[in-house]
Write a protein that holds these residues in place. Structure first.
Motif, PDB file in Angstrom:
ATOM      1  N   LEU A  18       3.736 -39.145 -49.416  1.00 44.87           N
ATOM      2  CA  LEU A  18       3.441 -37.962 -48.597  1.00 44.87           C
ATOM      3  C   LEU A  18       4.582 -37.670 -47.627  1.00 44.87           C
ATOM      4  CD1 LEU A  18      -0.354 -38.298 -47.696  1.00 44.87           C
ATOM      5  CD2 LEU A  18       0.726 -37.131 -49.608  1.00 44.87           C
ATOM      6  N   ASP A  19       5.175 -38.722 -47.072  1.00 44.18           N
ATOM      7  CA  ASP A  19       6.314 -38.534 -46.166  1.00 44.18           C
ATOM      8  C   ASP A  19       7.485 -37.897 -46.912  1.00 44.18           C
ATOM      9  OD1 ASP A  19       4.820 -39.686 -44.162  1.00 44.18           O
ATOM     10  OD2 ASP A  19       5.720 -41.671 -44.358  1.00 44.18           O
ATOM     11  N   GLU A  20       7.716 -38.354 -48.152  1.00 45.10           N
ATOM     12  CA  GLU A  20       8.794 -37.775 -48.959  1.00 45.10           C
ATOM     13  C   GLU A  20       8.518 -36.303 -49.225  1.00 45.10           C
ATOM     14  OE1 GLU A  20       9.017 -40.091 -52.482  1.00 45.10           O
ATOM     15  OE2 GLU A  20       9.886 -41.854 -51.507  1.00 45.10           O
ATOM     16  N   ARG A  21       7.275 -35.972 -49.503  1.00 46.10           N
ATOM     17  CA  ARG A  21       6.913 -34.575 -49.750  1.00 46.10           C
ATOM     18  C   ARG A  21       7.147 -33.720 -48.498  1.00 46.10           C
ATOM     19  NH1 ARG A  21       2.297 -33.262 -53.844  1.00 46.10           N
ATOM     20  NH2 ARG A  21       2.919 -34.563 -55.589  1.00 46.10           N
ATOM     21  N   ALA A  22       6.851 -34.287 -47.352  1.00 43.64           N
ATOM     22  CA  ALA A  22       7.094 -33.548 -46.111  1.00 43.64           C
ATOM     23  C   ALA A  22       8.584 -33.279 -45.936  1.00 43.64           C
ATOM     24  CB  ALA A  22       6.548 -34.340 -44.917  1.00 43.64           C
ATOM     25  N   ASP A  23       9.414 -34.267 -46.289  1.00 48.45           N
ATOM     26  CA  ASP A  23      10.868 -34.085 -46.186  1.00 48.45           C
ATOM     27  C   ASP A  23      11.350 -32.988 -47.141  1.00 48.45           C
ATOM     28  OD1 ASP A  23      11.006 -36.079 -44.299  1.00 48.45           O
ATOM     29  OD2 ASP A  23      11.566 -37.652 -45.723  1.00 48.45           O
ATOM     30  N   THR A  24      10.796 -32.970 -48.365  1.00 45.94           N
ATOM     31  CA  THR A  24      11.238 -31.949 -49.318  1.00 45.94           C
ATOM     32  C   THR A  24      10.772 -30.560 -48.891  1.00 45.94           C
ATOM     33  OG1 THR A  24       9.299 -32.338 -50.736  1.00 45.94           O
ATOM     34  CG2 THR A  24      11.311 -33.555 -51.252  1.00 45.94           C
ATOM     35  N   ARG A  25       9.619 -30.476 -48.238  1.00 51.24           N
ATOM     36  CA  ARG A  25       9.169 -29.174 -47.730  1.00 51.24           C
ATOM     37  C   ARG A  25      10.139 -28.631 -46.691  1.00 51.24           C
ATOM     38  NH1 ARG A  25       3.808 -31.062 -48.518  1.00 51.24           N
ATOM     39  NH2 ARG A  25       3.787 -32.085 -46.484  1.00 51.24           N
ATOM     40  N   VAL A  26      10.654 -29.529 -45.854  1.00 51.84           N
ATOM     41  CA  VAL A  26      11.640 -29.117 -44.856  1.00 51.84           C
ATOM     42  C   VAL A  26      12.917 -28.672 -45.560  1.00 51.84           C
ATOM     43  CG1 VAL A  26      13.100 -29.913 -42.962  1.00 51.84           C
ATOM     44  CG2 VAL A  26      10.694 -30.589 -43.036  1.00 51.84           C
ATOM     45  N   ALA A  27      13.358 -29.444 -46.556  1.00 48.53           N
ATOM     46  CA  ALA A  27      14.585 -29.115 -47.276  1.00 48.53           C
ATOM     47  C   ALA A  27      14.457 -27.799 -48.038  1.00 48.53           C
ATOM     48  CB  ALA A  27      14.952 -30.245 -48.239  1.00 48.53           C
ATOM     49  N   ALA A  28      13.233 -27.469 -48.475  1.00 44.20           N
ATOM     50  CA  ALA A  28      13.017 -26.258 -49.268  1.00 44.20           C
ATOM     51  C   ALA A  28      12.510 -25.089 -48.422  1.00 44.20           C
ATOM     52  CB  ALA A  28      12.020 -26.538 -50.386  1.00 44.20           C
ATOM     53  N   ALA A  29      12.520 -25.244 -47.104  1.00 39.95           N
ATOM     54  CA  ALA A  29      11.917 -24.231 -46.220  1.00 39.95           C
ATOM     55  C   ALA A  29      12.479 -22.834 -46.460  1.00 39.95           C
ATOM     56  CB  ALA A  29      12.104 -24.645 -44.769  1.00 39.95           C
ATOM     57  N   ASP A  30      13.801 -22.713 -46.623  1.00 37.64           N
ATOM     58  CA  ASP A  30      14.409 -21.395 -46.841  1.00 37.64           C
ATOM     59  C   ASP A  30      13.937 -20.779 -48.156  1.00 37.64           C
ATOM     60  OD1 ASP A  30      15.736 -21.582 -44.463  1.00 37.64           O
ATOM     61  OD2 ASP A  30      17.650 -22.210 -45.338  1.00 37.64           O
ATOM     62  N   PRO A  43      11.886 -14.344 -56.883  1.00 43.92           N
ATOM     63  CA  PRO A  43      11.461 -15.680 -56.429  1.00 43.92           C
ATOM     64  C   PRO A  43       9.966 -15.929 -56.585  1.00 43.92           C
ATOM     65  CG  PRO A  43      12.022 -14.275 -54.565  1.00 43.92           C
ATOM     66  CD  PRO A  43      12.492 -13.564 -55.789  1.00 43.92           C
ATOM     67  N   HIS A  44       9.155 -14.853 -56.580  1.00 48.20           N
ATOM     68  CA  HIS A  44       7.703 -15.044 -56.694  1.00 48.20           C
ATOM     69  C   HIS A  44       7.300 -15.547 -58.081  1.00 48.20           C
ATOM     70  CE1 HIS A  44       8.549 -11.080 -58.334  1.00 48.20           C
ATOM     71  NE2 HIS A  44       7.353 -11.061 -58.906  1.00 48.20           N
ATOM     72  N   LEU A  45       8.207 -15.442 -59.050  1.00 45.76           N
ATOM     73  CA  LEU A  45       7.910 -15.902 -60.403  1.00 45.76           C
ATOM     74  C   LEU A  45       8.415 -17.326 -60.667  1.00 45.76           C
ATOM     75  CD1 LEU A  45       8.838 -12.706 -62.475  1.00 45.76           C
ATOM     76  CD2 LEU A  45       6.552 -13.448 -61.726  1.00 45.76           C
ATOM     77  N   TRP A  46       9.270 -17.830 -59.797  1.00 45.46           N
ATOM     78  CA  TRP A  46       9.946 -19.097 -60.046  1.00 45.46           C
ATOM     79  C   TRP A  46       9.460 -20.206 -59.118  1.00 45.46           C
ATOM     80  CZ3 TRP A  46      13.712 -19.954 -63.852  1.00 45.46           C
ATOM     81  CH2 TRP A  46      14.115 -18.819 -64.568  1.00 45.46           C
ATOM     82  N   HIS A  47       9.586 -21.432 -59.636  1.00 44.26           N
ATOM     83  CA  HIS A  47       9.337 -22.639 -58.839  1.00 44.26           C
ATOM     84  C   HIS A  47      10.675 -23.328 -58.581  1.00 44.26           C
ATOM     85  CE1 HIS A  47       5.305 -21.887 -60.332  1.00 44.26           C
ATOM     86  NE2 HIS A  47       4.821 -22.837 -59.544  1.00 44.26           N
ATOM     87  N   VAL A  48      10.769 -23.993 -57.446  1.00 49.28           N
ATOM     88  CA  VAL A  48      11.981 -24.754 -57.130  1.00 49.28           C
ATOM     89  C   VAL A  48      11.608 -26.221 -56.962  1.00 49.28           C
ATOM     90  CG1 VAL A  48      11.768 -24.309 -54.636  1.00 49.28           C
ATOM     91  CG2 VAL A  48      13.993 -24.951 -55.615  1.00 49.28           C
ATOM     92  N   HIS A  49      12.380 -27.075 -57.588  1.00 43.81           N
ATOM     93  CA  HIS A  49      12.203 -28.525 -57.409  1.00 43.81           C
ATOM     94  C   HIS A  49      13.371 -29.052 -56.583  1.00 43.81           C
ATOM     95  CE1 HIS A  49      12.832 -32.807 -58.740  1.00 43.81           C
ATOM     96  NE2 HIS A  49      11.620 -32.831 -58.217  1.00 43.81           N
ATOM     97  N   VAL A  50      13.046 -29.757 -55.516  1.00 41.86           N
ATOM     98  CA  VAL A  50      14.060 -30.287 -54.601  1.00 41.86           C
ATOM     99  C   VAL A  50      14.026 -31.804 -54.675  1.00 41.86           C
ATOM    100  CG1 VAL A  50      14.893 -30.284 -52.227  1.00 41.86           C
ATOM    101  CG2 VAL A  50      13.610 -28.319 -53.102  1.00 41.86           C
ATOM    102  N   HIS A  51      15.164 -32.423 -54.883  1.00 45.58           N
ATOM    103  CA  HIS A  51      15.185 -33.881 -54.877  1.00 45.58           C
ATOM    104  C   HIS A  51      16.455 -34.385 -54.203  1.00 45.58           C
ATOM    105  CE1 HIS A  51      17.311 -32.864 -58.640  1.00 45.58           C
ATOM    106  NE2 HIS A  51      17.997 -33.980 -58.456  1.00 45.58           N
ATOM    107  N   GLU A  52      16.314 -35.537 -53.595  1.00 51.74           N
ATOM    108  CA  GLU A  52      17.417 -36.146 -52.848  1.00 51.74           C
ATOM    109  C   GLU A  52      18.410 -36.758 -53.822  1.00 51.74           C
ATOM    110  OE1 GLU A  52      17.989 -39.412 -49.222  1.00 51.74           O
ATOM    111  OE2 GLU A  52      16.002 -38.662 -49.754  1.00 51.74           O
ATOM    112  N   THR A  53      19.679 -36.479 -53.597  1.00 54.78           N
ATOM    113  CA  THR A  53      20.719 -36.986 -54.502  1.00 54.78           C
ATOM    114  C   THR A  53      21.643 -38.001 -53.833  1.00 54.78           C
ATOM    115  OG1 THR A  53      22.156 -35.109 -53.928  1.00 54.78           O
ATOM    116  CG2 THR A  53      20.729 -34.870 -55.859  1.00 54.78           C
ATOM    117  N   GLY A  54      21.315 -38.409 -52.644  1.00 53.98           N
ATOM    118  CA  GLY A  54      22.182 -39.336 -51.921  1.00 53.98           C
ATOM    119  C   GLY A  54      22.257 -38.941 -50.465  1.00 53.98           C
ATOM    120  N   ALA A  55      23.428 -39.121 -49.875  1.00 51.05           N
ATOM    121  CA  ALA A  55      23.611 -38.781 -48.464  1.00 51.05           C
ATOM    122  C   ALA A  55      25.000 -38.204 -48.244  1.00 51.05           C
ATOM    123  CB  ALA A  55      23.409 -40.017 -47.588  1.00 51.05           C
TER     124      ALA A  55
END
Length: 548
Positions: free
Chosen positions: A219-231, A274-286
């Motif tokens: 859940l914490d990871e999901r919260a981080d990805t929500r922040v990363a995908a906010a825009d 954008p309303h038709l598409w989904h975005v997947h966000v994942h961490e690739t490092g730092a």
């Protein structure tokens, strides 16, 4: 209902008045001690029957005249069982401030009960949670109940959940685990899938706390990805937390699609709808970024010798280490659900048609030669294998991080003892005869300090003033924390599950380390079992993925 009072004395200096009251008319519902079965204490009832209530019950008189018991719940229940018509009660008027009255009632009940029979852990946590709900700060609750702030913080969370309180009383969870369970139940109100995940965890017969902590980490990871995908979310994209499979025909990547004229889909096509598409966000490092501008900075441009020293001057044209910080690097990939493909006006690429077709069908209507079709299917397989591997690595790394926290908590407890476990000294001699170089591990001193709560340089001084048994514990701490440093490496890695050959990152001796912990009472998690070859990595993945 107004309580009948048979006799009354003059108020004392404390504000209490001694009265005789019918025990059946006393209100005991507002009490932190719940579920009291007085019939389970026949000797106590017999004593009350013979001698009566010798110590007056404490109560407050509410505005409606009823008497609410603050202390003496068991005496009241026993008096009812004994058939007593009246018992002595010290009564005072309730204050007008209901919040203050509630706080006063709970703290008084907790403190008085703790001094006698004692509340269960669940009841105690419920009382703390009620005090927090009434607006008391963690510090004020800690002061009122004479407990550490860390206890109040966790008990205040755990006490909100009936299941968490029960697990506490049944000794299935520690206070930390019960607090996590309560947090997950709160989160499940917004995301119902969490409830199913919790139920699956408790269907297992072991490892409840570890699995709950892993779910919380997810859940914490999901919260981080929500922040990363906010825009992207603000622009209308729907966030995909889990990378989808593109082999079943439900999801398509840009490469799987073509425009109406057969051309490749432009990279900016998702931005057009954008309303038709989904975005997947994942961490690739730092990456390193400037603290002020947030612009990326090349690692080679940083003088790390200046870290922590604001007055130090960076070498040549390098950046001062204190002006930058490391942050996660994110990758964004767009997917189209099959329900939206027609609205997007896109067709399947020939290679995609070939990939999902019958492998033996050389006449498929995809416009490709047999060789091209074979290559397309191989490429689709490769991409899907990569996606599956990323999902596996993500799940195992998450579980590895949780296992590290649990293992270090166990180490802290083990090394706080006054003496070492049985055969510990023999184990030390044996393991150091083969792996004496373990003390050269990077972060060796840091791991000791983290787990023991004091710098390694103080170990000799502590040994000087310690008993012989405690000095052996300090020696064991030096060895175990060195192996912990070897297990997680200089970057505190989560992927020590990778190779059971025991030579990943030079992880020799790790099997002996984790086996010793298991012999000393630590329950090895699936990722730890995989690290030493007790189970395969795939078996570990099956175990941790099942909880998700």
């Amino acid at each position: 209902m107004t309580t009948t009072i048979a006799a009354q004395s003059t108020p004392s200096a404390t504000g209490y008045t001694l009265v005789d009251a019918d025990p059946n008319e006393l209100n005991i519902t507002a009490n932190v001690r719940t579920g009291v079965d007085i019939t389970a204490a026949p000797e106590f009832i017999a004593s009350i029957t013979e001698l009566g209530v010798r110590q007056a019950v404490l109560a407050v008189r509410r505005a409606d005249g009823t008497l609410a018991v603050h202390d003496g719940q068991r005496r009241v229940l026993a008096a009812r069982e004994a058939g007593l018509a009246s018992i002595p009660v010290m009564v005072r008027d309730q204050t007008t401030d209901e919040r203050a009255a509630g706080i006063e009632r709970i703290t008084e009940q907790i403190n008085l009960n703790d001094q006698r029979e004692g509340l269960t852990k669940g009841q105690h946590a419920a009382g703390v949670a009620e005090l927090r709900d009434l607006g008391l700060s963690v510090q004020k609750v800690a002061t009122a109940l004479h407990v550490p702030k860390s206890y109040v913080e966790k008990a205040g969370r755990a006490g909100r959940s009936e299941r968490a309180r029960q697990q506490l009383d049944d000794r299935q969870l520690t206070l930390e685990g019960a607090a996590i369970l309560a947090d997950l139940e709160d989160a499940a109100q917004a995301e119902p899938w969490i409830t199913n995940a919790i139920e699956k965890i408790f269907e297992n017969r072991y490892g409840f706390e570890y699995r709950l902590a892993t779910l919380q980490r997810k859940l914490d990871e999901r919260a981080d990805t929500r922040v990363a995908a906010a825009d992207h979310i603000a622009r209308g994209f729907t966030l995909l937390h889990d990378e989808p499979s593109t082999s079943e025909g439900e999801w398509f990547s840009l490469a799987d699609l073509r425009t109406a004229d057969g051309s490749a889909v432009p990279a900016d096509a998702p931005e057009q709808a954008p309303h038709l598409w989904h975005v997947h966000v994942h961490e690739t490092g730092a990456i390193w970024v400037d603290k002020a501008t947030r612009e990326q900075v090349a690692e080679d441009d940083i003088d790390f010798d200046t870290e922590g020293d604001d007055d130090a001057e960076a070498y040549d044209e390098l950046r001062h280490a204190n002006t930058v910080e490391k942050v996660p690097a994110w990758s964004y990939e767009f997917f189209l659900h099959h329900d939206n493909r027609a609205a997007a006006g896109l067709e399947l690429a020939p290679e995609r048609i070939a990939a999902v077709g019958d492998a033996s069908d050389d006449d498929a209507q995809d416009g490709l030669t047999p060789a091209q079709r074979k290559a397309a299917r191989a490429e689709a397989e490769r991409i899907e294998d990569e996606r599956a591997e990323r999902r596996k690595v993500k799940a195992l790394n998450r579980a590895g991080a949780t296992a590290t926290e649990a293992r270090r908590t166990f180490l802290t407890g083990l090394l706080s003892r006054k003496d070492v476990p049985k055969n510990a000294t023999k184990w030390i001699v044996t393991v150091l005869a083969t792996h004496g170089d373990v003390f050269t591990e990077s972060k060796c001193g840091e791991r000791y300090a983290d787990i023991m709560g004091s710098p390694l340089r103080e170990a000799a001084q502590k040994a000087d003033s310690a008993t012989v048994a405690r000095a052996e514990v300090l020696l064991l701490a030096r060895v175990l924390t060195a192996f912990e440093a070897r297990l997680t490496g200089p970057q505190d890695a989560k992927d020590y599950w990778r190779f059971s050959s025991k030579h990943y990152r030079g992880m020799v001796g790790i099997d002996r380390y984790l086996t010793f912990l298991a012999d000393s009472g630590h329950t090895l998690t699936p990722v730890e079992q995989a690290a030493i070859g007790n189970i395969t990595v795939d078996d570990a993945y099956a175990a941790v993925d099942d909880d998700a």
